[in-house]
Design an enzyme around this catalytic site. Structure first.
Site, PDB file in Angstrom:
ATOM      1  CB  CYS A 160      50.943  46.398  35.945  1.00 40.40           C
ATOM      2  SG  CYS A 160      51.327  46.638  37.728  1.00 40.40           S
ATOM      3  CG  HIS A 162      46.296  44.207  37.931  1.00 36.27           C
ATOM      4  ND1 HIS A 162      47.495  43.160  36.968  1.00 36.27           N
ATOM      5  CD2 HIS A 162      47.114  44.980  38.464  1.00 36.27           C
ATOM      6  CE1 HIS A 162      48.603  43.428  37.489  1.00 36.27           C
ATOM      7  NE2 HIS A 162      48.601  44.385  38.505  1.00 36.27           N
ATOM      8  CD  GLU A 187      45.184  41.179  35.399  1.00 37.34           C
ATOM      9  OE1 GLU A 187      45.833  41.185  36.532  1.00 37.34           O
ATOM     10  OE2 GLU A 187      45.069  42.067  34.655  1.00 37.34           O
TER      11      GLU A 187
END
Length: 375
Positions: free
Chosen positions: A258, A344, A346
């Site tokens: 990001c 993302h 995660e």
């Protein structure tokens, strides 16, 4: 209904548009920030605690917010990071067996002002057309003129450095100190689930403040480097860009997510720009250009990497693209052990299509460690 009579509240946008609602919890309050929307059907607690949302007024497009309560283990940082919440239907009661608190109680604990009963469809449609802008939510409905004047003093997100507001003030450790690998993570707004994903792959992480120079991180002798997500405009992050340049120059394994992706682009002389709306949700389609596979991804960013400049850079390969607008969603360097993504992997509660990127990072680290041993 818990509150039979709710206090009137408004959403006042910088362009003068007003939307009407009611104060959650019947509280009085006022909150300023850049207004943005997230399309996720779930994961509101993770959204509210994500450092990347620091200083923003969050509009949730899902019609019901709060219906499954909160759980203290499902946070991405140590506090709520949004400046205010705007929703349609706020659920004061919750019905999840492992919830430990209502969303109302969670917001009260974090002193977050929220308003409900807003026509969020109309608000989101307006933002999509007019673009992201500053706004204020308030119960001070009789003083609109003053709110307009106060709103003029709120700084624009473009050019705003916010990493220092959410980064650790001192280095700290995460994971098992006897783990196989050591990762130096530059914290420009890191999420807890990133640390969890690194640690579960047999890594011991030392998290460094946003302005830590490369030399200070290198003294710990890490096997790889990571640059996190975070809020604000990447351009003011001169220290992070300088650190990234040195990591790249020394051919250390590097992974960015990001805001970290944008920092790596800037370190390669590629510019970034503020998007009209940004990407925020958990259903964004991305194409892996190297494998041909599609991924459903979680995204949260209001800035992007210049695609034309990326394509012209002889050292960079675009590895992923966003299928809605073809923005750069991932890149890697041809001659260096460096890659990054704009989304993302995660993501908690999901999706998990991009989870493989952490494995890819550790494969790069293992290869680098092996080559160092042979030398």
């Amino acid at each position: 209904m818990k509150y039979q009579t709710k206090k009137k509240a408004i959403v006042l946008l910088a362009d003068g548009t007003i939307f009407y609602g009611k104060a959650v919890g019947n509280k009085e309050g006022t909150a300023f920030g850049e207004v943005c929307f997230n399309t996720g059907m779930t994961g509101y607690q993770e959204i509210f605690t994500d450092p990347s949302y620091f200083g923003q007024l969050m509009v949730t497009t899902n019609a019901h917010i709060g219906n499954y309560g909160t759980n203290e283990e499902e946070v991405e940082s140590d506090s709520v990071k949004i400046s205010g919440l705007i929703c349609k239907n706020f659920s004061y009661e919750y019905s999840r067996i492992n919830a430990d608190k209502s969303l109302e109680g969670f917001l009260e604990d974090n002193k977050l002002f929220a308003i409900s009963d807003v026509d969020t469809r109309a608000l989101v449609c307006h933002i999509r057309e007019a673009g992201a802008m500053n706004a204020v939510i308030s119960t001070d409905v009789d003083n609109v003129a003053k709110l307009k004047e106060d709103l003029k003093n709120v700084p624009n997100m473009e050019g705003l450095e916010l990493a220092s507001k959410v980064s650790a003030s001192e280095p700290y450790f995460y994971g098992d100190e006897n783990a196989k690998y050591r990762i130096a993570a530059l914290d420009i707004g890191i999420k807890k689930n990133i640390l969890r994903n690194l640690a579960k792959r047999d890594a011991y992480i030392k998290v460094f403040p946003y302005n830590t120079p490369y030399k200070a991180m290198a003294e710990w002798s890490p096997d790889g480097y990571f640059i996190s997500n975070g809020p604000g405009d990447p351009k003011p992050l001169k220290d992070a860009v300088a650190a990234a340049k040195e990591i790249i120059a020394n051919d250390n394994p590097l992974f960015g997510i990001c805001l970290g992706h944008q920092v790596i682009a800037l370190a390669n002389g590629i510019s970034t720009y503020k998007m009209h709306n940004g990407h925020r949700g958990i259903n964004h389609p991305v194409l892996n250009l190297e494998t041909g596979k599609g991924e459903i991804t979680s995204q949260n960013h209001g800035f992007a990497v210049n695609r034309e400049e990326t394509e012209k850079n002889p050292e960079i390969i675009i590895t992923h693209e966003h299928l809605n607008d073809h923005t750069v969603a991932g890149l890697r360097m041809k001659s260096k052990n460096v890659f990054s993504v704009q989304y993302h992997p995660e993501a908690s509660p999901g999706p998990h299509d991009a989870d493989y990127l952490f494995d890819q990072f550790f494969e790069n680290i293992a290869s680098a460690v092996k080559n160092d041993t042979l030398v």
